[in-house]
Design a protein around this motif. Sequence first.
Motif, short mmCIF file in Angstrom:
data_model
loop_
_atom_site.label_atom_id
_atom_site.label_comp_id
_atom_site.label_asym_id
_atom_site.label_seq_id
_atom_site.Cartn_x
_atom_site.Cartn_y
_atom_site.Cartn_z
N ARG A 63 0.83 -1.09 0.17
CA ARG A 63 0.14 0.17 0.06
C ARG A 63 0.64 1.28 0.05
NH1 ARG A 63 -5.60 0.95 1.78
NH2 ARG A 63 -5.79 -1.42 1.45
N GLY A 64 1.84 1.07 0.79
CA GLY A 64 2.87 2.19 0.84
C GLY A 64 3.46 2.54 -0.67
N TYR A 65 3.99 1.54 -1.22
CA TYR A 65 4.58 1.60 -2.47
C TYR A 65 3.42 2.13 -3.42
CZ TYR A 65 8.45 -0.84 -0.87
OH TYR A 65 9.54 -1.48 0.14
N LEU A 66 2.18 1.67 -3.40
CA LEU A 66 1.02 2.24 -4.37
C LEU A 66 0.79 3.67 -4.47
CD1 LEU A 66 -1.06 -1.09 -4.49
CD2 LEU A 66 0.42 -0.33 -6.01
N ASP A 67 0.69 4.17 -3.15
CA ASP A 67 0.22 5.28 -2.51
C ASP A 67 1.57 6.37 -3.31
OD1 ASP A 67 -1.97 4.54 -1.40
OD2 ASP A 67 -1.17 4.82 0.47
N LYS A 68 2.66 5.97 -3.07
CA LYS A 68 3.58 6.74 -3.51
C LYS A 68 3.53 6.92 -5.08
CE LYS A 68 8.13 6.52 -1.96
NZ LYS A 68 9.64 5.82 -1.91
N LEU A 69 3.51 5.70 -5.73
CA LEU A 69 3.33 5.63 -7.15
C LEU A 69 2.16 6.33 -7.50
CD1 LEU A 69 4.35 4.30 -9.70
CD2 LEU A 69 3.04 2.37 -9.23
N HIS A 70 0.88 6.45 -7.08
CA HIS A 70 -0.16 7.26 -7.22
C HIS A 70 0.12 9.00 -7.11
CE1 HIS A 70 -3.86 9.33 -6.27
NE2 HIS A 70 -4.29 8.50 -7.13
N ASN A 71 0.99 9.08 -6.14
CA ASN A 71 1.31 10.37 -6.03
C ASN A 71 2.12 10.94 -7.01
OD1 ASN A 71 -0.39 10.92 -3.97
ND2 ASN A 71 1.44 10.26 -2.35
N GLU A 72 3.25 10.23 -7.46
CA GLU A 72 3.74 10.54 -8.66
C GLU A 72 3.34 10.64 -10.06
OE1 GLU A 72 7.42 7.97 -8.65
OE2 GLU A 72 7.72 8.25 -6.67
N ILE A 73 2.47 9.69 -10.13
CA ILE A 73 1.71 9.72 -11.39
C ILE A 73 0.73 11.00 -11.36
CG2 ILE A 73 -0.20 8.63 -12.73
CD1 ILE A 73 1.05 5.76 -11.97
N SER A 74 0.22 11.33 -10.23
CA SER A 74 -0.86 12.23 -10.34
C SER A 74 -0.17 13.68 -10.47
CB SER A 74 -1.42 12.55 -8.74
OG SER A 74 -2.54 11.49 -8.66
N ARG A 75 1.15 13.80 -9.90
CA ARG A 75 2.01 15.09 -10.11
C ARG A 75 2.41 15.01 -11.83
NH1 ARG A 75 4.53 13.61 -5.01
NH2 ARG A 75 6.17 12.43 -6.04
N THR A 76 3.05 14.00 -12.36
CA THR A 76 3.22 13.90 -13.61
C THR A 76 2.15 14.33 -14.68
OG1 THR A 76 4.68 12.34 -13.12
CG2 THR A 76 4.19 12.61 -15.35
N LEU A 77 0.87 13.91 -14.35
CA LEU A 77 -0.27 14.12 -15.22
C LEU A 77 -0.57 15.84 -14.82
CD1 LEU A 77 -2.67 11.21 -14.51
CD2 LEU A 77 -1.68 11.82 -16.50
N GLU A 78 -0.51 16.28 -13.78
CA GLU A 78 -0.88 17.78 -13.50
C GLU A 78 0.27 18.34 -14.46
OE1 GLU A 78 -2.43 21.01 -13.00
OE2 GLU A 78 -3.29 19.07 -12.03
N LYS A 79 1.67 17.79 -14.49
CA LYS A 79 2.67 18.82 -15.28
C LYS A 79 2.28 18.60 -16.83
CE LYS A 79 6.48 18.06 -11.95
NZ LYS A 79 7.86 17.36 -11.90
N VAL A 80 1.87 17.40 -17.08
CA VAL A 80 1.63 17.27 -18.67
C VAL A 80 0.47 18.22 -18.87
CG1 VAL A 80 0.70 15.77 -20.33
CG2 VAL A 80 2.61 15.11 -18.75
N SER A 81 -0.70 18.20 -18.15
CA SER A 81 -1.76 19.06 -18.45
C SER A 81 -1.36 20.44 -18.24
CB SER A 81 -2.79 18.74 -17.39
OG SER A 81 -4.11 19.60 -17.32
N SER A 82 -0.52 20.90 -17.29
CA SER A 82 -0.10 22.40 -17.22
C SER A 82 0.79 22.77 -18.66
CB SER A 82 0.57 22.66 -16.02
OG SER A 82 1.08 23.73 -16.00
N ARG A 83 1.50 21.95 -19.15
CA ARG A 83 2.36 22.17 -20.21
C ARG A 83 1.30 22.07 -21.65
NH1 ARG A 83 7.41 18.42 -18.80
NH2 ARG A 83 8.15 19.87 -17.26
N GLU A 84 0.25 21.20 -21.44
CA GLU A 84 -0.50 21.32 -22.69
C GLU A 84 -1.39 22.64 -22.97
OE1 GLU A 84 -4.16 18.33 -24.46
OE2 GLU A 84 -3.38 18.10 -22.35
#
Length: 146
Positions: A63-84
Amino acid sequence: MNDSKQEEILESTTDAAEWNLEVERVLPQLKVTIRTDNKDWRIHVDQMHQHKDGIESALKDTRGYLDKLHNEISRTLEKVSSRERYINNQLEHLVQEYRAVQAQLSEAKEKYQQGSGGVTERTRILSEVDYIFILFELLPQENGAK
């Protein structure tokens, strides 16, 4: 006679060291092992509890690893959305210009089709007139030959 047999049984003539060696030799054959019945429901319940505990411990770690992965993916998606959004804002005038040029191109193609259709029709009429002209030229020659 009964008393003498009981005394013989109670008195041992075997040496104690030999007796211990014999016991050690046959001891593995004397051990009784009780096989567990896999169909016994208590065993299945215990196994289910063991599996549940294993799953829960693995879930805590995962669960800890998955939460960390989820947070990283969310940040990356936000960056991509912002750049778009940034790129779309920067290129909006070019997109509008492109659409205007596309509209002009479609108008030019339509005019070309209309003009091309007119040329085709005039070429067909010219072919008919040319054919009639040739017929009129040949007609007096045939009359003169008769």
